[in-house]
Design a protein around this motif. Structure first.
Motif, PDB file in Angstrom:
ATOM      1  N   LEU A  77     -42.735   5.608 -26.315  1.00  0.00           N
ATOM      2  CA  LEU A  77     -42.678   6.277 -25.789  1.00  0.00           C
ATOM      3  C   LEU A  77     -42.437   7.287 -24.394  1.00  0.00           C
ATOM      4  N   LEU A  78     -43.045   5.946 -23.748  1.00  0.00           N
ATOM      5  CA  LEU A  78     -41.880   6.737 -21.936  1.00  0.00           C
ATOM      6  C   LEU A  78     -40.706   6.279 -22.059  1.00  0.00           C
ATOM      7  N   MET A  79     -40.878   4.547 -23.059  1.00  0.00           N
ATOM      8  CA  MET A  79     -40.354   3.937 -22.548  1.00  0.00           C
ATOM      9  C   MET A  79     -38.466   4.422 -23.412  1.00  0.00           C
ATOM     10  N   VAL A  83     -34.507   5.836 -21.412  1.00  0.00           N
ATOM     11  CA  VAL A  83     -33.464   5.050 -20.936  1.00  0.00           C
ATOM     12  C   VAL A  83     -32.756   6.590 -20.568  1.00  0.00           C
ATOM     13  N   PRO A  84     -32.785   7.744 -21.337  1.00  0.00           N
ATOM     14  CA  PRO A  84     -31.017   8.764 -20.970  1.00  0.00           C
ATOM     15  C   PRO A  84     -32.061   9.738 -19.523  1.00  0.00           C
ATOM     16  N   ALA A 139     -42.095  13.135 -19.806  1.00  0.00           N
ATOM     17  CA  ALA A 139     -42.372  12.888 -18.557  1.00  0.00           C
ATOM     18  C   ALA A 139     -41.538  11.267 -18.086  1.00  0.00           C
ATOM     19  N   GLY A 140     -40.669  10.558 -19.166  1.00  0.00           N
ATOM     20  CA  GLY A 140     -40.348   9.056 -19.873  1.00  0.00           C
ATOM     21  C   GLY A 140     -39.149  10.016 -19.356  1.00  0.00           C
ATOM     22  N   PHE A 141     -38.444  10.648 -19.580  1.00  0.00           N
ATOM     23  CA  PHE A 141     -36.645  11.179 -19.646  1.00  0.00           C
ATOM     24  C   PHE A 141     -37.194  11.248 -17.717  1.00  0.00           C
ATOM     25  N   THR A 142     -38.008  12.728 -16.679  1.00  0.00           N
ATOM     26  CA  THR A 142     -38.114  12.972 -15.579  1.00  0.00           C
ATOM     27  C   THR A 142     -38.591  11.198 -15.055  1.00  0.00           C
ATOM     28  N   ASN A 183     -36.228  -0.444 -15.366  1.00  0.00           N
ATOM     29  CA  ASN A 183     -35.726  -1.314 -14.662  1.00  0.00           C
ATOM     30  C   ASN A 183     -35.128  -2.073 -15.332  1.00  0.00           C
ATOM     31  N   VAL A 184     -35.005  -3.172 -16.259  1.00  0.00           N
ATOM     32  CA  VAL A 184     -33.745  -3.663 -16.646  1.00  0.00           C
ATOM     33  C   VAL A 184     -32.654  -2.813 -17.433  1.00  0.00           C
ATOM     34  N   ALA A 185     -32.950  -1.364 -17.535  1.00  0.00           N
ATOM     35  CA  ALA A 185     -32.208  -0.401 -17.870  1.00  0.00           C
ATOM     36  C   ALA A 185     -31.550   0.421 -16.668  1.00  0.00           C
TER      37      ALA A 185
END
Length: 251
Positions: A77-79, A83-84, A139-142, A183-185
């Protein structure tokens, strides 16, 4: 412009070691201190460009000790939502100047210290109630956004993960996996935005041993050193660095 002189490496080497220790053993929460410190002596964009390949190197070095210990549902979910956030960070970067970035990185640095102090004083409870998927997506977006603009994705991700009541090892493994993907993104937009140069590449080669040493120390320290001691030092460094960046950006 990035000048690879003695003064640069006096600042950069300890900053990279510190970031490696944080990512290798303490959940990535303070790894962005390296970029914050570097931004004191080089343009913020180049500071971020120097640190990203080194953080990716530490990610790879840290994956094996924690392999398979992560919480896959939360990590996925976080990954996906991160990305956005990276894309939004890339858009903002195109619209602002170095002084704005200094203020932004400084504000995030000081905000991290305030956030940890609030938790320490028990003004906010984390872990007493599990957060749902919507909170995880936020949390993932932020985390993706703050990771792009300052390598500081750790705090929002930590708020979500700590609410799940997972173990220290699961938390560490999950953050290593999540930020490896984020970090890859970040790598491709960093390249298109000119944050990598010949000088940053040379700096990466010369600083890589320090990054690996920091990761090794972090993995060992994960079991031996109190988080209270490590983060206590981190708070002091980030508070001073953040205030200096804000002052430089505004003045």
């Amino acid at each position: 412009m990035l000048t690879l002189d003695f003064n640069f490496f006096v600042i950069a080497a300890p900053a990279v070691i510190f970031a490696g220790i944080s990512k290798g053993g303490f959940g990535s929460g303070a790894a962005f201190a390296g970029a914050s410190i570097l931004a004191l002596v080089v343009p913020p964009g180049l500071a971020l460009g120097v640190m990203l390949p080194l953080l990716m190197l530490v990610d790879v070095a840290s994956l094996r000790p924690y392999w398979g210990k992560w919480c896959w549902g939360e990590a996925r979910l976080l990954m996906i939502s991160g990305v956005p956030g990276v894309a939004f960070g890339a858009l903002l970067y195109r619209l602002v100047d170095d002084d704005f970035l200094r203020v932004l990185i400084g504000t995030i640095s000081v905000g991290f210290v305030v956030w940890r102090l609030v938790l320490r004083l028990d003004w906010v409870k984390i872990g007493s109630q599990s957060m749902g998927n919507y909170a995880g997506a936020v949390a993932g977006f932020t985390g993706g956004f703050t990771s792009f603009v300052s390598h500081a994705g750790g705090p929002p991700v930590a708020v979500y993960l700590l609410s799940k009541g997972i173990t220290k090892a699961q938390y560490q493994a999950t953050t290593v996996l999540v930020f490896w993907v984020i970090n890859v993104a970040k790598f491709v937009p960093y390249a298109f935005l000119g944050m990598f140069t010949l000088q940053t590449g040379i700096a990466n080669l010369l600083l890589a041993p320090f990054a690996l040493f920091g990761a090794w120390v972090g993995v060992k320290a994960h079991h031996l050193v109190s988080e209270r001691v490590f983060f206590g030092l981190t708070y002091v460094i980030l508070a001073i660095t953040g205030c200096k960046l804000i002052w430089d950006g505004l003045s």
